[in-house]
Write an enzyme that holds these catalytic residues in place. Structure first.
Site, PDB file in Angstrom:
ATOM      1  N   MET A 281       0.812  -1.207   0.000  1.00 38.64           N
ATOM      2  CA  MET A 281       0.000   0.000   0.000  1.00 38.64           C
ATOM      3  C   MET A 281       0.849   1.263   0.000  1.00 38.64           C
ATOM      4  O   MET A 281       0.495   2.253  -0.650  1.00 38.64           O
ATOM      5  CB  MET A 281      -0.924  -0.004   1.215  1.00 38.64           C
ATOM      6  CG  MET A 281      -2.032  -1.033   1.142  1.00 38.64           C
ATOM      7  SD  MET A 281      -3.199  -0.726  -0.200  1.00 38.64           S
ATOM      8  CE  MET A 281      -4.174   0.601   0.477  1.00 38.64           C
TER       9      MET A 281
ATOM     10  N   ARG B  19       0.358   3.899  -2.703  1.00 39.05           N
ATOM     11  CA  ARG B  19      -0.098   5.247  -2.368  1.00 39.05           C
ATOM     12  C   ARG B  19       0.803   6.315  -2.965  1.00 39.05           C
ATOM     13  O   ARG B  19       0.325   7.344  -3.453  1.00 39.05           O
ATOM     14  CB  ARG B  19      -0.213   5.387  -0.847  1.00 39.05           C
ATOM     15  CG  ARG B  19      -1.437   4.683  -0.307  1.00 39.05           C
ATOM     16  CD  ARG B  19      -1.481   4.581   1.193  1.00 39.05           C
ATOM     17  NE  ARG B  19      -2.731   3.950   1.591  1.00 39.05           N
ATOM     18  CZ  ARG B  19      -3.016   3.547   2.821  1.00 39.05           C
ATOM     19  NH1 ARG B  19      -2.123   3.717   3.788  1.00 39.05           N
ATOM     20  NH2 ARG B  19      -4.176   2.981   3.087  1.00 39.05           N
TER      21      ARG B  19
ATOM     22  N   TYR C 264      -9.262   5.217  -4.483  1.00 38.03           N
ATOM     23  CA  TYR C 264      -8.635   3.915  -4.219  1.00 38.03           C
ATOM     24  C   TYR C 264      -7.296   4.039  -3.492  1.00 38.03           C
ATOM     25  O   TYR C 264      -6.764   5.124  -3.311  1.00 38.03           O
ATOM     26  CB  TYR C 264      -8.519   3.053  -5.466  1.00 38.03           C
ATOM     27  CG  TYR C 264      -7.823   3.583  -6.697  1.00 38.03           C
ATOM     28  CD1 TYR C 264      -6.923   4.625  -6.672  1.00 38.03           C
ATOM     29  CD2 TYR C 264      -8.075   2.977  -7.937  1.00 38.03           C
ATOM     30  CE1 TYR C 264      -6.291   5.056  -7.826  1.00 38.03           C
ATOM     31  CE2 TYR C 264      -7.441   3.399  -9.097  1.00 38.03           C
ATOM     32  CZ  TYR C 264      -6.556   4.435  -9.031  1.00 38.03           C
ATOM     33  OH  TYR C 264      -5.931   4.853 -10.178  1.00 38.03           O
ATOM     34  N   GLU C 265      -6.810   2.870  -3.051  1.00 47.17           N
ATOM     35  CA  GLU C 265      -5.605   2.750  -2.215  1.00 47.17           C
ATOM     36  C   GLU C 265      -5.734   3.551  -0.917  1.00 47.17           C
ATOM     37  O   GLU C 265      -4.781   4.153  -0.432  1.00 47.17           O
ATOM     38  CB  GLU C 265      -4.347   3.187  -2.990  1.00 47.17           C
ATOM     39  CG  GLU C 265      -4.159   2.523  -4.342  1.00 47.17           C
ATOM     40  CD  GLU C 265      -4.252   1.005  -4.301  1.00 47.17           C
ATOM     41  OE1 GLU C 265      -4.042   0.403  -3.229  1.00 47.17           O
ATOM     42  OE2 GLU C 265      -4.544   0.400  -5.347  1.00 47.17           O
ATOM     43  N   GLY C 266      -6.932   3.541  -0.344  1.00 45.00           N
ATOM     44  CA  GLY C 266      -7.199   4.305   0.873  1.00 45.00           C
ATOM     45  C   GLY C 266      -7.726   5.663   0.497  1.00 45.00           C
ATOM     46  O   GLY C 266      -6.987   6.493  -0.042  1.00 45.00           O
TER      47      GLY C 266
END
Length: 594
Positions: free
Chosen positions: A290, A294, A435-437
C-alpha cells in the site's frame, strides 16, 4: 490530444528540488549519474509519447471485454506492453540481483508519471506490479523471490493486489476469503475479491495475485489476516506457466473512467496459493504494497494533471474567441490572451509542479531511508517519507481532479463533449482520490499517527526545513524571492498553529478537521518545495547555467503559488478548528432535503 513528456521539468524537479544526487552517497546505485538520469528520461519519454499516448483516447472508447473468464484489453495494449517489457522498464527501480536496472526509486516515479500521463488505464498495470514486487522483496521466501521476482520484474508476468471485498471495503479486517492448508504446504484459497485492477488481461503470459485471506481459527479483525501468492497459471518444473489455477475473473466493472483498465471481480475456488511471510502477518506485507501504491497513485495524480494541462494549453493557444485586453492583432484573439484563462492555466501548471515535487521528494527520501549508511540520516529520511506518503497520495490526487476540471473549463462547452478528450482526463482522474485508501483515510493517518510519530519529531523537522527556505528566500539577491519568504513564513506559521491544535484536540475534533489539515499541509509543503526550486533557479541565473528563461519561469511559478495558494493558507485555520460539535450537535435535521 497529443502528449509530450515534460522531461525538462522532471529533471529540474529531480535534481534541484528532490536532490536526487544525494542518493549517490549511499553507494547503493553504482551505475547512477546525472547523465544517466537524462538518458533514462529521454528514452522513457519516447516510449510514452510515441507508443502509449496514442492509445489513450481509443482505449477509452473501446474498453475491455470479458468472455469465459478471459479479458481482452483495448487494441494496441498487448503490443505496447510488449514494448514496455522489451525496454526492461518494469525493473527500473529494482535491484540487479533480481534482473532490474538497479536505479533510484525517484527515477521509477518519474517513469510512472509519464506512463500515467500517456495512458492512465495502461499505466495501472505496471503500477500494481510495482507494489507486488516490493512486497515479495520485503516478505517473500527465498524460493518465492527466486521463482517469481525475475518474471515480474522483467514484466513477462504481471501482478495484482487482491484486498477489497464487497462487505469489507476500506475495513480490511472484515474480509472473509478463506485459506485452508494443503498437505504439501500450499494453501487452498476460496472467496471473492472486487475492484481488482488488471486482475485478468491478455498482455502478460501469467498473472501473480497477492491475496489477503483468513486461515482457520484466525483471530478476528486485522490480526487474523495473512497474505498469499496465487498465480493464474501454476509454474511447471522449469518455472514456466503450466496448469491453470482455480482463479478467474467473473465480472468486469463498468466504470466512470479508466475504461481501458480491466477492473475485475475475481473468484478464487480452492486456488492453490503459498503463504507470504508469517501466518497472521498479512497486514505488514499489505502496508508494504500500500505504501508503494499510495506514492504511485499520488504520481498518478501528477500524471493526469500534466496531461490535462498540456491539452488545455494547446487548446488555449489555438482557440480564438473575443477581444483580449492588450492583445495584438485583429480579434478574435487566442483565448490564452484572456486574463482569466491565463489565470487558470498558471494555476494548473504551478499546482502540478508542486504535486510533482512532493512525490519525488518522498521517493528520494525512501531510497535514503533504505540505503543511507549513516543510521541517523537513514532514520530522518524514513520519518520524512512516512510523513509525506499520505500528503503525496491525497493532495496530489486532489490536484489531479482540480486540474482536470480546470482543463474542461478552459475548453468551455467543447470540454463537456467527449470528442475533445478533456472530459476523459477528468473521468480518469476522479478514481485516484478514492482507491488505495480514500483521501479521508489519508487525512486521518496524517492528523493522527503521522503527526504524533516520535513525539511529533517528523512534523517538527518539516517545519524546520520550511523555515530554512524562508531564510534562503529572504537573503536572496533576486528581488523576486523575498516576497516568497513573506508568504511562506505566514503559511508555515499557520501550519504550525494548526498542528499544535490538532495534537491537543479531542479525537472527534481532530477527525472533523483532518481533511482540511491535510490540505493545509499539502499547500504549504508544495509551496515550500516550489520555493526550493526558485532558490535553485536563482542560483542557475547567477551562475549563468542552463536556460535563463526556464529559470525565470520557475521563479514566476513559485510566486504565483505563493500569492494564491500560500496566501490563503491562514484562512484554513478556522475550517480545521470547526470541531465535531458543529457537525453533529444539530442532528441530522440540517442534512435533510425538503
Amino acid at each position: 490530444m497529443s502528449y509530450r513528456a515534460p522531461v525538462r521539468d522532471l529533471r529540474f524537479c529531480l535534481e534541484e528540488i528532490a536532490a536526487l544526487d544525494s542518493v549517490s552517497a549511499t553507494r547503493a546505485f553504482p551505475e547512477f549519474s546525472s547523465e544517466l538520469t537524462g538518458a533514462i528520461l529521454e528514452e522513457a519519454a519516447r516510449l510514452c509519447n510515441d507508443v502509449i499516448a496514442p492509445l489513450n483516447w481509443p482505449s477509452d472508447q473501446q474498453g475491455c471485454t470479458l468472455e469465459n473468464g478471459e479479458v481482452t484489453t483495448p487494441d494496441g495494449f498487448p503490443e505496447a506492453y510488449a514494448k514496455f517489457v522489451e525496454g526492461g522498464w518494469q525493473g527500473l527501480q529494482f535491484g540487479t540481483e533480481h534482473g532490474g536496472m538497479g536505479l533510484p526509486r525517484a527515477l521509477g516515479c518519474a517513469l510512472m508519471e509519464m506512463l500515467q500521463s500517456a495512458s492512465m488505464s495502461f499505466g495501472l498495470g505496471p503500477m500494481l506490479s510495482f507494489g507486488a514486487i516490493e512486497a515479495l522483496i520485503a516478505h517473500g521466501s527465498d524460493e518465492q523471490r527466486a521463482l517469481y521476482l525475475p518474471k515480474i520484474i522483467s514484466g513477462e508476468w504481471s501482478a495484482t493486489m487482491n484486498l477489497t471485498e464487497p462487505q469489507a471495503g476500506s475495513d480490511v479486517g472484515a474480509l472473509r476469503t478463506k485459506a485452508e492448508p494443503n498437505a504439501d504446504g500450499s494453501w487452498a484459497i476460496s472467496g471473492q475479491k472486487i475492484y481488482i485492477t488488471w486482475g485478468e488481461h491478455d498482455c502478460a503470459e501469467n498473472i501473480v495475485h497477492l491475496v489477503l485471506a483468513r486461515t482457520p481459527d484466525s483471530p478476528a479483525g486485522t490480526k487474523g489476516i495473512s497474505l498469499f501468492l496465487v498465480p493464474k497459471f501454476l509454474p511447471d518444473a522449469n518455472g514456466n506457466p503450466g496448469k491453470r489455477n482455480g482463479v478467474k475473473a467473473i465480472g468486469l466493472e463498468h466504470k466512470m473512467g479508466i475504461h481501458g483498465s480491466p477492473t475485475c471481480t475475481m473468484e478464487f475456488a480452492g486456488a492453490t496459493g503459498w503463504l507470504i511471510g508469517a501466518e497472521h502477518k498479512g497486514m505488514a506485507a499489505m502496508f508494504t504494497m500500500m505504501n508503494s501504491a499510495r506514492l504511485n497513485v499520488g504520481v498518478q495524480g501528477v500524471g493526469i494533471a500534466e496531461r490535462a494541462y498540456q491539452q488545455a494549453l494547446n487548446f488555449a493557444k489555438e482557440r480564438r474567441q473575443g477581444r483580449a485586453p492588450g492583445a495584438e492583432g485583429p480579434a478574435p484573439h487566442a483565448i490564452i490572451d484572456h486574463p482569466d484563462v491565463r489565470r487558470m492555466l498558471t494555476l494548473m501548471k504551478t499546482k502540478t509542479e508542486a504535486a510533482r515535487a512532493i512525490c519525488l521528494h518522498a521517493a528520494v527520501e525512501a531510497d535514503l531511508g533504505e540505503y543511507h549508511p549513516d543510521a541517523e540520516e537513514a532514520a530522518w529520511s524514513r520519518r520524512r517519507e512516512e510523513l509525506l506518503i499520505p500528503i503525496a497520495k491525497a493532495w496530489s490526487t486532489d490536484v489531479g481532479v482540480e486540474v482536470a476540471s480546470l482543463g474542461i473549463q478552459i475548453h468551455g462547452g467543447m470540454g463537456f463533449i467527449e470528442e475533445t478528450g478533456a472530459a476523459q482526463h477528468y473521468r480518469d482522474a476522479r478514481i485516484a482520490p478514492i482507491y488505495e485508501g480514500t483521501n479521508g483515510i489519508q487525512a486521518i493517518d496524517l492528523a493522527g499517527r503521522k503527526l504524533a510519530m516520535e513525539g511529533g519529531l517528523a512534523f517538527a523537522e518539516l517545519i524546520e526545513d520550511i523555515r530554512q527556505t524562508v531564510e534562503d528566500c529572504e537573503t536572496s539577491s533576486n528581488p523576486a524571492l523575498p516576497p516568497l519568504a513573506d508568504r511562506l513564513r505566514r503559511a508555515v506559521d499557520a501550519l504550525e498553529e494548526a498542528a499544535g491544535w490538532m495534537a491537543s484536540a479531542s479525537a472527534e475534533d481532530r477527525l472533523s478537521g483532518a481533511t482540511q489539515f491535510l490540505k493545509l499541509t499539502g499547500d504549504v509543503t508544495g509551496g515550500w518545495l516550489l520555493c526550493v526550486g526558485a532558490v535553485a533557479a536563482q542560483r542557475r541565473l547567477k551562475e549563468g547555467e542552463g536556460d535563463a528563461g526556464f529559470a525565470e519561469g520557475r521563479i514566476a511559478l513559485a510566486r504565483v503559488f505563493a500569492d494564491t495558494v500560500l496566501a490563503a493558507a491562514p484562512g484554513l485555520i478556522s475550517d480545521i478548528q470547526l470541531g465535531a460539535e458543529a457537525l453533529f450537535a444539530p442532528g441530522e435535521i440540517m442534512l435533510e432535503s425538503a
